[in-house]
Design an enzyme around this catalytic site. Structure first.
Site, PDB file in Angstrom:
ATOM      1  CG  ASP A  86      16.480 146.420  10.020  1.00 56.05           C
ATOM      2  OD1 ASP A  86      16.730 147.233  10.932  1.00 56.05           O
ATOM      3  OD2 ASP A  86      17.350 145.908   9.297  1.00 56.05           O
ATOM      4  CG  ASN A 113      13.628 146.796  25.132  1.00 53.42           C
ATOM      5  OD1 ASN A 113      14.305 147.001  26.134  1.00 53.42           O
ATOM      6  ND2 ASN A 113      13.734 145.667  24.421  1.00 53.42           N
ATOM      7  CE1 TYR A 177      22.998 151.211  24.376  1.00 51.55           C
ATOM      8  CE2 TYR A 177      24.314 151.985  26.228  1.00 51.55           C
ATOM      9  CZ  TYR A 177      23.192 151.338  25.749  1.00 51.55           C
ATOM     10  OH  TYR A 177      22.274 150.818  26.635  1.00 51.55           O
ATOM     11  CB  SER A 179      25.704 159.823  21.048  1.00 49.16           C
ATOM     12  OG  SER A 179      27.082 159.815  21.190  1.00 49.16           O
ATOM     13  CE  LYS A 181      19.806 152.840  25.222  1.00 49.81           C
ATOM     14  NZ  LYS A 181      18.447 152.374  24.937  1.00 49.81           N
ATOM     15  CG  LEU A 211      26.224 144.946  33.179  1.00 47.69           C
ATOM     16  CD1 LEU A 211      26.238 145.249  31.683  1.00 47.69           C
ATOM     17  CD2 LEU A 211      27.625 144.544  33.653  1.00 47.69           C
ATOM     18  CB  ILE A 212      20.321 144.286  32.436  1.00 46.59           C
ATOM     19  CG1 ILE A 212      19.887 145.680  32.954  1.00 46.59           C
ATOM     20  CG2 ILE A 212      19.230 143.250  32.637  1.00 46.59           C
ATOM     21  CD1 ILE A 212      19.611 145.777  34.437  1.00 46.59           C
ATOM     22  CB  THR A 214      20.525 140.732  28.095  1.00 49.94           C
ATOM     23  OG1 THR A 214      21.507 141.713  27.747  1.00 49.94           O
ATOM     24  CG2 THR A 214      19.362 141.426  28.772  1.00 49.94           C
TER      25      THR A 214
HETATM   26  P1  NDP Z   1      19.324 142.588  23.489  1.00 47.46           P
HETATM   27  O1  NDP Z   1      20.476 142.728  22.561  1.00 47.46           O
HETATM   28  O2  NDP Z   1      19.232 141.397  24.354  1.00 47.46           O
HETATM   29  O3  NDP Z   1      17.980 142.700  22.650  1.00 47.46           O
HETATM   30  C1  NDP Z   1      17.859 143.684  21.661  1.00 47.46           C
HETATM   31  C2  NDP Z   1      16.539 143.480  20.934  1.00 47.46           C
HETATM   32  O4  NDP Z   1      16.478 144.422  19.856  1.00 47.46           O
HETATM   33  C3  NDP Z   1      16.413 142.096  20.315  1.00 47.46           C
HETATM   34  O5  NDP Z   1      15.089 141.660  20.359  1.00 47.46           O
HETATM   35  C4  NDP Z   1      16.856 142.318  18.871  1.00 47.46           C
HETATM   36  O6  NDP Z   1      16.286 141.311  18.044  1.00 47.46           O
HETATM   37  C5  NDP Z   1      16.273 143.709  18.616  1.00 47.46           C
HETATM   38  N1  NDP Z   1      16.971 144.416  17.537  1.00 47.46           N
HETATM   39  C6  NDP Z   1      18.304 144.549  17.347  1.00 47.46           C
HETATM   40  N2  NDP Z   1      18.549 145.242  16.224  1.00 47.46           N
HETATM   41  C7  NDP Z   1      17.336 145.547  15.682  1.00 47.46           C
HETATM   42  C8  NDP Z   1      16.924 146.223  14.505  1.00 47.46           C
HETATM   43  N3  NDP Z   1      17.797 146.733  13.625  1.00 47.46           N
HETATM   44  N4  NDP Z   1      15.609 146.328  14.260  1.00 47.46           N
HETATM   45  C9  NDP Z   1      14.682 145.799  15.113  1.00 47.46           C
HETATM   46  N5  NDP Z   1      15.013 145.150  16.249  1.00 47.46           N
HETATM   47  C10 NDP Z   1      16.326 145.026  16.523  1.00 47.46           C
HETATM   48  O7  NDP Z   1      19.297 143.949  24.366  1.00 47.46           O
HETATM   49  P2  NDP Z   1      19.046 144.120  25.952  1.00 47.46           P
HETATM   50  O8  NDP Z   1      17.856 143.345  26.333  1.00 47.46           O
HETATM   51  O9  NDP Z   1      20.324 143.908  26.654  1.00 47.46           O
HETATM   52  O10 NDP Z   1      18.711 145.682  26.036  1.00 47.46           O
HETATM   53  C11 NDP Z   1      17.372 146.136  25.949  1.00 47.46           C
HETATM   54  C12 NDP Z   1      17.317 147.616  26.282  1.00 47.46           C
HETATM   55  O11 NDP Z   1      17.862 147.818  27.589  1.00 47.46           O
HETATM   56  C13 NDP Z   1      18.111 148.510  25.337  1.00 47.46           C
HETATM   57  O12 NDP Z   1      17.420 149.700  25.099  1.00 47.46           O
HETATM   58  C14 NDP Z   1      19.383 148.786  26.118  1.00 47.46           C
HETATM   59  O13 NDP Z   1      20.012 149.990  25.752  1.00 47.46           O
HETATM   60  C15 NDP Z   1      18.844 148.843  27.530  1.00 47.46           C
HETATM   61  N6  NDP Z   1      19.881 148.613  28.507  1.00 47.46           N
HETATM   62  C16 NDP Z   1      20.446 147.365  28.610  1.00 47.46           C
HETATM   63  C17 NDP Z   1      21.488 147.152  29.491  1.00 47.46           C
HETATM   64  C18 NDP Z   1      22.117 145.817  29.645  1.00 47.46           C
HETATM   65  O14 NDP Z   1      23.145 145.743  30.367  1.00 47.46           O
HETATM   66  N7  NDP Z   1      21.608 144.759  29.058  1.00 47.46           N
HETATM   67  C19 NDP Z   1      22.013 148.255  30.330  1.00 47.46           C
HETATM   68  C20 NDP Z   1      21.337 149.510  30.140  1.00 47.46           C
HETATM   69  C21 NDP Z   1      20.308 149.668  29.257  1.00 47.46           C
HETATM   70  P3  NDP Z   1      16.826 140.960  16.559  1.00 47.46           P
HETATM   71  O15 NDP Z   1      18.308 140.853  16.657  1.00 47.46           O
HETATM   72  O16 NDP Z   1      16.127 139.695  16.216  1.00 47.46           O
HETATM   73  O17 NDP Z   1      16.382 142.100  15.681  1.00 47.46           O
END
Ligand code: NDP
Length: 282
Positions: A86, A113, A177, A179, A181, A211-212, A214
């Protein structure tokens, strides 16, 4: 949509040709990817696996990580391990880096990430949430990067920071968020100067994403945001190529770069378009 996809694929080819990406360079590469149980991180794990890398993945949910590791091995990863952690827990940060260093015998790539969960809503004064988010999205990044730096230095390695257009250009309804980034962009931009001044071997790539598509992002923006979403698997591949070719920045999709220019050149027009992209009525 097909036109946009074609343009993205074209730009991907341009990226590969101009920056001379050699997929073989990732065979056997030692990689730690955080936030890799789902979303873009999961897709990065699969791409690294296809390139034959040795990878460690991490997130909180052990069961999901286990499945991702199995798929990575079936896709061709030379080695794949997971560690549940975590990122809001300070002692987990060094534990994850130490685990990767031990299992892989060093690191060539640290791909940061992960993000904590946050709402798309007007700022409501919840400072505790902003502090908590800063801990996960920012402070954990700088601690892990510092811990991995000696090994990256030894291996002429790369630090890859997954950021957002939000880190270059503030958007509404996501102040905490934005802030985190912006802090990442500032910190790693500064560190890049310092490494260059020290003639360090380590490259830093900061990735600006729009925006991606996911699952997390799509469920959060549903009904709130009017903008196109781009494929996570392609975003993931672009991030990997950016790190492997040691480029300082990625803009994916390409027009995120245009926004970073228009915000300074024509600010009132940019503000108008940004605010119109969100469904909000007072
Ligand atoms: P997701 O929410 O799909 O994935 C986030 C990941 O982080 C998961 O594996 C989650 O797993 C893990 N996570 C969440 N909380 C914690 C924690 N406390 N400790 C450890 N791991 C944690 O995110 P995205 O794939 O959408 O985004 C990935 C990156 O891309 C980020 O940095 C985001 O800011 C950036 N981004 C994404 C955009 C989008 O539109 N999707 C746009 C711009 C940037 P678990 O919950 O099991 O811990």
């Amino acid at each position: 949509d097909i036109l946009k996809l074609q343009l993205c694929i074209f730009l991907l080819f341009v990226n590969v040709i101009v920056y001379d990406f050699a997929p073989e360079s990732l065979r056997g590469a030692k990689v730690l990817v955080t936030g890799s149980s789902k979303g873009i991180g999961e897709q990065m794990a699969y791409h690294y696996a296809r390139f034959g890398a040795k990878i460690v993945i991490t997130a909180r949910s052990k069961d999901t990580l286990q499945k991702v590791v199995e798929k990575c091995l079936s896709l061709g990863a030379q080695e794949a391990f997971y560690i549940a952690a975590d990122m809001s827990n300070e002692s987990d940060l060094d534990r994850v880096v130490d685990f990767a260093l031990k299992k892989l015998g060093g690191l060539d790539y640290l791909v940061l990430n992960h993000i904590g969960s946050t709402r798309i809503a007007m700022w409501d004064g919840d400072v505790e949430h902003a502090k908590w988010l800063m801990k996960i999205n920012f402070f954990s990044y700088i601690q892990m990067a510092w811990k991995a730096l000696p090994s990256l230095e030894k291996n002429k390695g790369s630090l890859v920071i997954v950021s957002s257009l939000a880190g270059k250009m503030p958007s509404p309804l996501t102040a905490p968020y934005v802030s985190t980034k912006s802090a990442l962009n500032g910190f790693f931009g500064s560190l890049r100067h310092e490494l260059a001044m020290k003639k360090s071997n380590v490259s830093i790539s900061v990735c600006t994403l729009g925006l991606i598509d996911t699952e997390t992002a799509m469920s959060k923006v549903k009904g709130k945001v009017n903008m196109p979403a781009y494929p996570a698997t392609e975003a993931a591949l672009n991030i990997i190529i950016t790190g492997a070719t040691r480029q300082p920045e990625l803009f994916y999709p390409w027009f995120t770069y245009i926004w970073t220019l228009t915000k300074d050149w024509i600010p009132s027009f940019t503000d108008y378009v940004v605010q119109r992209s969100y469904n909000y009525s007072p």
